[in-house]
Design a protein around this motif. Structure first.
Motif, short mmCIF file in Angstrom:
data_model
loop_
_atom_site.label_atom_id
_atom_site.label_comp_id
_atom_site.label_asym_id
_atom_site.label_seq_id
_atom_site.Cartn_x
_atom_site.Cartn_y
_atom_site.Cartn_z
N GLY A 167 -2.61 -9.35 -7.42
CA GLY A 167 -3.17 -8.06 -7.79
C GLY A 167 -3.97 -8.04 -9.07
N GLN A 186 -1.81 -0.11 -2.26
CA GLN A 186 -0.86 -0.97 -2.97
C GLN A 186 -1.05 -2.44 -2.62
N THR A 196 -2.01 -6.07 -2.97
CA THR A 196 -2.19 -6.93 -4.14
C THR A 196 -2.98 -8.20 -3.85
N CYS A 225 -5.07 -2.83 -5.40
CA CYS A 225 -4.10 -2.09 -6.22
C CYS A 225 -4.61 -1.84 -7.63
N ASP A 243 0.72 -0.50 -6.74
CA ASP A 243 1.66 -1.33 -5.97
C ASP A 243 3.11 -1.04 -6.36
#
Length: 114
Positions: free
Chosen positions: A39, A27, A29, A46, A78
């Motif tokens: 991200g 997750q 970013t 992510c 994310d």
């Protein structure tokens, strides 16, 4: 790039990666190319990039495999929502529009075969 970002995380945490840490990596970013924490670019783990990216994530450990279970998250890794209208703008929008629909971010959950 993404591979460099993965190598950075794994080198810094060699021998310490557990399921919680692996989920935090997926997750992540931070984009190592743009130096932004959005991200969107190709250097973010992510996978939130326009026209590409991930819409689910899974984490397995040697312990979880032995128990026939794994962690999974549906949606952008994310946890953010995928809003189709944001991806159907610009020159490639017509390609995505008929196929892309909103996808609400979900929480990590354990999937078990038991």
């Amino acid at each position: 790039d993404r591979k460099g970002r993965w190598c950075q995380h794994l080198d810094e945490n060699k021998g310490k990666v557990d399921d919680a840490m692996a989920r935090s990596f997926l997750q992540d970013t931070y984009d190592s190319e743009t130096k932004k924490n959005d991200g969107i670019g190709g250097g973010a783990l992510c996978g939130k990039g326009y026209g590409s990216g991930a819409i689910n994530a899974k984490v397995l450990t040697s312990d979880s495999v032995g128990k026939m279970q794994f962690w999974a998250r549906m949606g952008i890794p994310d946890g953010s929502d995928l809003i189709a209208a944001e991806y159907t703008q610009g020159s490639y929008g017509s390609i995505f529009k008929p196929h892309l629909h909103d996808l609400k971010g979900q929480q990590w959950t354990v999937i078990s075969g038991n």
